[in-house]
Design an enzyme around this catalytic site. Structure first.
Site, PDB file in Angstrom:
ATOM      1  N   ASP A   1      -1.860  13.521  22.069  1.00 21.31           N
ATOM      2  CA  ASP A   1      -1.654  13.131  20.671  1.00 21.31           C
ATOM      3  C   ASP A   1      -0.210  13.432  20.301  1.00 21.31           C
ATOM      4  O   ASP A   1       0.318  14.481  20.691  1.00 21.31           O
ATOM      5  CB  ASP A   1      -2.584  13.976  19.770  1.00 21.31           C
ATOM      6  CG  ASP A   1      -3.143  13.168  18.604  1.00 21.31           C
ATOM      7  OD1 ASP A   1      -2.434  12.266  18.129  1.00 21.31           O
ATOM      8  OD2 ASP A   1      -4.269  13.456  18.180  1.00 21.31           O
TER       9      ASP A   1
ATOM     10  N   HIS B   1       5.684   8.022  16.136  1.00 25.43           N
ATOM     11  CA  HIS B   1       4.582   8.918  15.735  1.00 25.43           C
ATOM     12  C   HIS B   1       3.746   9.365  16.924  1.00 25.43           C
ATOM     13  O   HIS B   1       2.972  10.305  16.815  1.00 25.43           O
ATOM     14  CB  HIS B   1       3.688   8.206  14.710  1.00 25.43           C
ATOM     15  CG  HIS B   1       4.342   8.059  13.368  1.00 25.43           C
ATOM     16  ND1 HIS B   1       4.011   8.815  12.280  1.00 25.43           N
ATOM     17  CD2 HIS B   1       5.354   7.251  12.949  1.00 25.43           C
ATOM     18  CE1 HIS B   1       4.763   8.483  11.243  1.00 25.43           C
ATOM     19  NE2 HIS B   1       5.589   7.526  11.623  1.00 25.43           N
TER      20      HIS B   1
HETATM   21  P1  ADQ Z   1      -3.479   9.228  14.025  1.00 20.10           P
HETATM   22  O1  ADQ Z   1      -3.746   8.923  15.447  1.00 20.10           O
HETATM   23  O2  ADQ Z   1      -4.116   8.345  13.031  1.00 20.10           O
HETATM   24  O3  ADQ Z   1      -1.924   9.301  13.709  1.00 20.10           O
HETATM   25  P2  ADQ Z   1      -3.760  11.997  12.853  1.00 20.10           P
HETATM   26  O4  ADQ Z   1      -2.425  12.615  12.973  1.00 20.10           O
HETATM   27  O5  ADQ Z   1      -4.869  12.969  13.087  1.00 20.10           O
HETATM   28  O6  ADQ Z   1      -4.005  10.780  13.823  1.00 20.10           O
HETATM   29  O7  ADQ Z   1      -3.896  11.439  11.377  1.00 20.10           O
HETATM   30  C1  ADQ Z   1      -5.082  10.947  10.852  1.00 20.10           C
HETATM   31  C2  ADQ Z   1      -5.044  10.979   9.314  1.00 20.10           C
HETATM   32  O8  ADQ Z   1      -6.110  10.156   8.836  1.00 20.10           O
HETATM   33  C3  ADQ Z   1      -5.276  12.373   8.770  1.00 20.10           C
HETATM   34  O9  ADQ Z   1      -4.500  12.569   7.615  1.00 20.10           O
HETATM   35  C4  ADQ Z   1      -6.769  12.372   8.432  1.00 20.10           C
HETATM   36  O10 ADQ Z   1      -7.129  13.234   7.371  1.00 20.10           O
HETATM   37  C5  ADQ Z   1      -6.995  10.929   8.052  1.00 20.10           C
HETATM   38  N1  ADQ Z   1      -8.383  10.545   8.391  1.00 20.10           N
HETATM   39  C6  ADQ Z   1      -8.981  10.652   9.580  1.00 20.10           C
HETATM   40  N2  ADQ Z   1     -10.269  10.252   9.505  1.00 20.10           N
HETATM   41  C7  ADQ Z   1     -10.486   9.876   8.249  1.00 20.10           C
HETATM   42  C8  ADQ Z   1     -11.619   9.370   7.528  1.00 20.10           C
HETATM   43  N3  ADQ Z   1     -12.799   9.210   8.103  1.00 20.10           N
HETATM   44  N4  ADQ Z   1     -11.458   9.065   6.235  1.00 20.10           N
HETATM   45  C9  ADQ Z   1     -10.251   9.253   5.637  1.00 20.10           C
HETATM   46  N5  ADQ Z   1      -9.160   9.742   6.257  1.00 20.10           N
HETATM   47  C10 ADQ Z   1      -9.268  10.041   7.534  1.00 20.10           C
HETATM   48  C11 ADQ Z   1      -0.717   8.960  14.413  1.00 20.10           C
HETATM   49  C12 ADQ Z   1      -0.530   9.703  15.749  1.00 20.10           C
HETATM   50  C13 ADQ Z   1      -0.654  11.213  15.517  1.00 20.10           C
HETATM   51  C14 ADQ Z   1       0.342  11.662  14.454  1.00 20.10           C
HETATM   52  C15 ADQ Z   1       0.248  10.794  13.214  1.00 20.10           C
HETATM   53  C16 ADQ Z   1       1.344  11.101  12.201  1.00 20.10           C
HETATM   54  O11 ADQ Z   1      -1.487   9.282  16.713  1.00 20.10           O
HETATM   55  O12 ADQ Z   1      -0.397  11.925  16.719  1.00 20.10           O
HETATM   56  O13 ADQ Z   1       0.055  12.998  14.069  1.00 20.10           O
HETATM   57  O14 ADQ Z   1       0.338   9.396  13.539  1.00 20.10           O
HETATM   58  O15 ADQ Z   1       2.609  10.987  12.767  1.00 20.10           O
END
Ligand code: ADQ
Length: 470
Positions: free
Chosen positions: A364, A155
């Site tokens: 990211d 990921h």
């Molecule tokens: P993350 O680093 O966690 O994921 P991201 O891809 O932005 O980052 O996903 C975060 C998820 O958590 C989103 O669906 C978002 O809506 C949710 N989220 C964030 N803050 C929140 C909050 N306060 N309350 C509830 N939900 C919240 C890792 C990798 C990324 C990659 C993903 C998926 O670091 O690069 O995109 O996995 O593969």
């Protein structure tokens, strides 16, 4: 028909409020489509011997959770996974430290995962392992005689060999990955970085013309599977949440001001310090916006036991305090900074209310928030996405306002450009991005990966494990 077995470090049990994170979103969407088993750590640590596997069944998905000993967890998760692999894979060498005890715990916990998973496996399973915590799991399963197709999806970014070589056990890590039949990355960059490692270790001839990798008897399909979002669900969530109490109160409190919004786990890779500084530059350079825009940053705490995360939290509190102290008025706060979780739908409603979505990670794998921002918008009057060109999502969302997240002044100018962008341009950019989101949505992501696993012939002599561990 084959059963899908997803394995990840942490699993999100139904009904418990899920920790935010992209991985959980992805795994659940895959399993909801096909049914199957999700196996992983349930979030409980114990002092003595871990207890038995716990099972819950919900909507056709079986959740099987294991416990970890507190000490193992500290060394494997907080230590090796998050103070070595995470910073290294995100190119933050300063935050990285190598510790042999942690490396041994990483290996031991992966062995425990294999031992606990083995009795749950059925002869027709397709096994899909997720993320950097579990790279050696495939080797442990092969050594235990598992012949079924096994895939691994990373990921987060994969570093180029020149960066990866910093890791003393980089060769083992690469060999471990060759124990899978399918290895998936978020972007072409990550794929090329993996090839650079394969070429370094096994020679250019290991990379075949069709892109597959041949190591000894093993043939590995390596490909790009950009993770996406569920566009229709996100749109509906966003529209419905607009009339929810929380979103209305937030919206009313803006008193007609513009809203800029960021949503990120509190992590140094997300570029929040640089973003706060960009916002300060923006207010200095374009003072006509003082009192006329609110920046809402939601950043739930994560990995709070790791020192770097304590430090980033302090820096952000100081930065927000500085900007607010300098610019706030009796009836206006420039930055609203919240360290808490919200239900996903509520977040989508807030994103839909925003004129600007700001997503500026320093690196990211993908960044789902960028995609969720686009999906949540009203196509007739969409907000503008400012996106780091160092996020995987920038490879697809080329119609966003792309920025270098380190260049705080340029990001400040981008905020101004986003706020003053005419409606036809906003619509055009949004429509182009929405089209891409629909094509590469979350269902397409999991379907393509599972299809790749289904194509693996389970009878091939792929069984002999490529030894990687120390
Ligand atoms: P993350 O680093 O966690 O994921 P991201 O891809 O932005 O980052 O996903 C975060 C998820 O958590 C989103 O669906 C978002 O809506 C949710 N989220 C964030 N803050 C929140 C909050 N306060 N309350 C509830 N939900 C919240 C890792 C990798 C990324 C990659 C993903 C998926 O670091 O690069 O995109 O996995 O593969």
């Amino acid at each position: 028909m084959s059963r899908l077995v997803c394995v990840s470090n942490r699993i999100s049990l139904p009904r418990k409020s899920a920790a935010p994170g992209g991985l959980a979103v992805g795994v659940l969407s895959a399993l909801k489509r096909t049914g199957g088993l999700w196996f992983g750590w349930g979030g409980e640590t114990v002092e003595g011997q871990p207890g038995d596997i716990e099972r819950h069944i919900r909507d056709g998905v079986t959740y099987a959770t294991m416990e970890l000993r507190q000490r193992d967890f500290d060394l494997y998760y907080n230590g090796y996974s998050n103070q070595l692999l995470w910073p290294l894979f995100h190119y933050f060498l300063r935050g990285m430290r190598y510790n042999v005890e942690e490396r041994d715990a990483y290996e031991a916990v992966n062995r425990q995962f294999a031992q606990k998973l083995l009795p749950l496996l059925e002869p027709s399973d397709l096994i899909w392992v997720h993320d950097y915590h579990l790279i050696p799991l495939g080797r442990h399963l092969r050594e235990a005689g598992v012949r079924r197709p096994m895939g691994f999806f990373l990921h987060i970014p994969f570093p180029n060999i020149e960066m990866l070589r910093v890791l003393p056990s980089y060769a083992e890590l690469l060999r471990d990955l060759t124990n899978y039949d399918v290895v998936g990355f978020q972007t072409e960059n990550d794929l090329q970085a993996f090839y650079s490692g394969i070429q370094h270790l096994f020679g250019a001839e290991a990379i075949r013309g069709d892109g597959r990798v041949r190591v000894g008897e093993r043939l590995i399909r390596v490909d790009v599977f950009p993770i996406g979002v569920d566009v229709a669900t996100t749109q509906n969530e966003a529209m419905e949440a607009m009339s929810s109490d929380v979103v209305r109160r937030m919206y009313d409190s803006l008193m007609g001001r513009h809203l800029m919004m960021g949503v990120d786990r509190l992590d140094y890779s997300k570029g929040l310090v640089e973003r706060f500084s960009a916002y300060q530059h923006f207010l200095e350079t374009y003072p006509e916006n003082v009192g006329r825009i609110t920046y809402l940053q939601i950043a739930p705490l994560s990995r709070a036991d790791v020192k770097a995360y304590v430090e980033i939290r302090q820096s952000l509190e100081q930065a927000a305090g500085r900007t607010n102290g300098r610019f706030a008025d009796t009836d206006w706060t420039p930055i609203r900074y919240l360290n808490r979780n919200f239900p996903h739908a509520t977040l989508m409603g807030m994103l839909r209310s925003a004129h600007v979505g700001i997503v500026t990670p320093l690196r990211d794998g993908m960044n789902l928030v960028a995609k969720e921002f686009v999906a949540s918008q009203n196509p007739d009057d969409p907000g503008v996405l400012i996106l780091s060109n160092l996020a995987g999502a920038a490879r697809e969302l080329t119609s966003a306002v792309l920025v270098n997240p380190y260049d705080s002044r340029a990001v400040g100018h981008a905020i101004q450009a986003a706020l003053s962008m005419p409606l036809p341009e906003r619509r055009e950019r949004h429509a182009a991005m929405l089209q891409i989101l629909r094509r590469n949505d979350i269902a397409a992501w999991s379907r393509r990966f599972v299809e790749a696993l289904e194509k693996v012939d389970g009878s091939e002599p792929r069984v002999r494990a490529v030894s990687g561990g120390s």
